[in-house]
Design an enzyme around this catalytic site. Structure first.
Site, PDB file in Angstrom:
ATOM      1  N   GLY A  15       0.793  -1.229   0.000  1.00 56.25           N
ATOM      2  CA  GLY A  15       0.000   0.000   0.000  1.00 56.25           C
ATOM      3  C   GLY A  15       0.818   1.267   0.000  1.00 56.25           C
ATOM      4  O   GLY A  15       0.382   2.287   0.532  1.00 56.25           O
ATOM      5  N   LYS A  16       1.990   1.239  -0.624  1.00 54.93           N
ATOM      6  CA  LYS A  16       2.847   2.425  -0.642  1.00 54.93           C
ATOM      7  C   LYS A  16       2.209   3.574  -1.426  1.00 54.93           C
ATOM      8  O   LYS A  16       2.209   4.712  -0.969  1.00 54.93           O
ATOM      9  CB  LYS A  16       4.220   2.088  -1.223  1.00 54.93           C
ATOM     10  CG  LYS A  16       5.085   1.194  -0.341  1.00 54.93           C
ATOM     11  CD  LYS A  16       6.490   1.044  -0.887  1.00 54.93           C
ATOM     12  CE  LYS A  16       6.508   0.384  -2.248  1.00 54.93           C
ATOM     13  NZ  LYS A  16       5.990  -1.004  -2.226  1.00 54.93           N
ATOM     14  N   LYS A  71       8.900   8.877  -7.694  1.00 60.74           N
ATOM     15  CA  LYS A  71       9.092   7.434  -7.523  1.00 60.74           C
ATOM     16  C   LYS A  71      10.316   7.082  -8.367  1.00 60.74           C
ATOM     17  O   LYS A  71      10.211   6.966  -9.597  1.00 60.74           O
ATOM     18  CB  LYS A  71       7.870   6.648  -7.992  1.00 60.74           C
ATOM     19  CG  LYS A  71       7.966   5.148  -7.733  1.00 60.74           C
ATOM     20  CD  LYS A  71       6.689   4.434  -8.167  1.00 60.74           C
ATOM     21  CE  LYS A  71       6.819   2.923  -7.997  1.00 60.74           C
ATOM     22  NZ  LYS A  71       6.754   2.509  -6.574  1.00 60.74           N
ATOM     23  N   THR A  75       8.957  -0.686 -11.960  1.00 58.16           N
ATOM     24  CA  THR A  75       9.007  -1.810 -12.887  1.00 58.16           C
ATOM     25  C   THR A  75       7.578  -2.172 -13.302  1.00 58.16           C
ATOM     26  O   THR A  75       6.613  -1.660 -12.753  1.00 58.16           O
ATOM     27  CB  THR A  75       9.704  -3.024 -12.248  1.00 58.16           C
ATOM     28  OG1 THR A  75       8.958  -3.460 -11.097  1.00 58.16           O
ATOM     29  CG2 THR A  75      11.125  -2.671 -11.818  1.00 58.16           C
ATOM     30  N   ALA A  77      10.216   1.114  -4.162  1.00 55.39           N
ATOM     31  CA  ALA A  77       9.648  -0.039  -4.853  1.00 55.39           C
ATOM     32  C   ALA A  77       9.897  -1.281  -4.009  1.00 55.39           C
ATOM     33  O   ALA A  77      11.024  -1.523  -3.576  1.00 55.39           O
ATOM     34  CB  ALA A  77      10.292  -0.197  -6.237  1.00 55.39           C
TER      35      ALA A  77
END
Length: 215
Positions: free
Chosen positions: A15-16, A38, A42, A118
């Site tokens: 849930g970033k 960010k 990917t 990430a």
């Protein structure tokens, strides 16, 4: 220099991005100019960054100074394969100088710059950098987002220990989902009895933003 806050998590799909968006709104509601980046994403197909475009759309609504910012400014490094950057890039060396320039350019437009990582802390980016290394490289404090399903005690404590071992100022937040209805019985009792402060992403976002801003 803007306040830099790095959003990390105990794993992927915790849930970033959801948390990052809530924080952007919370800071903006307090009259602060918000920004976001960010560094690596990917799973990017045909130039479309699922997380990056969400973040760009929101930050442009919250901060007019971001109106001319493009997706490549928000997500400077993208790879098609949905895997750790080390694998997805075939171990391409991270251009850290370019990242620093991107961060410095964006923070000229904001008071608070949120940096979304990430995966988790020990996701490999290249031979030199893990995700946790970027937090230190960018001189940021951290928000560790953890889950509320079975296993969260182990996952939370391991990730927080990694942050403590590196002397990274941080706050922990629990992102409880609808299906996590057993959290109250199987995990929360430990955290409460051990004196661990349980702050929830959805319920305590304004408290979290204040704590992070004060770090």
């Amino acid at each position: 220099m803007a306040k830099r806050i790095f959003i990390t998590a105990t794993n992927t799909d915790i849930g970033k991005t959801y948390t990052t968006k809530l924080l952007l709104k919370s800071f903006a509601a307090r009259g602060l100019r918000v920004g976001v980046i960010k560094p690596v994403e990917t799973g990017v197909i045909d130039g479309f960054c699922p997380d990056g475009h969400e973040l760009l759309d929101l930050v442009q609504k919250l901060n007019p100074e971001f109106k001319d910012i493009q997706i490549q400014d928000i997500v400077p490094f993208t790879y098609e394969l949905p895997a750790a950057p080390f694998v997805a890039s075939n171990n391409k060396i991270l251009d850290i100088k370019t990242l620093h320039v991107k961060v410095q350019n964006l923070e000229k437009l904001c008071d608070v710059l949120i940096i979304e990582g990430a995966g988790g802390l020990y996701v490999p980016i290249d031979e030199k950098y893990m995700m946790i290394d970027l937090i230190q490289e960018l001189h940021a404090c951290a928000l560790l987002v953890t889950h509320c399903s079975l296993g969260c005690i182990n996952d939370t404590l391991l990730s927080e220990k990694a942050l403590k071992d590196e002397n990274i100022p941080h706050v922990v937040a629990f992102n409880c989902k609808k299906e996590d209805n057993n959290f109250l019985h199987v995990s929360l009792p430990y955290f409460e009895q051990s004196g661990f402060e349980v702050l929830k992403v959805t319920d305590d976002i304004d408290t979290l933003s204040q704590l992070l801003y004060n770090l």
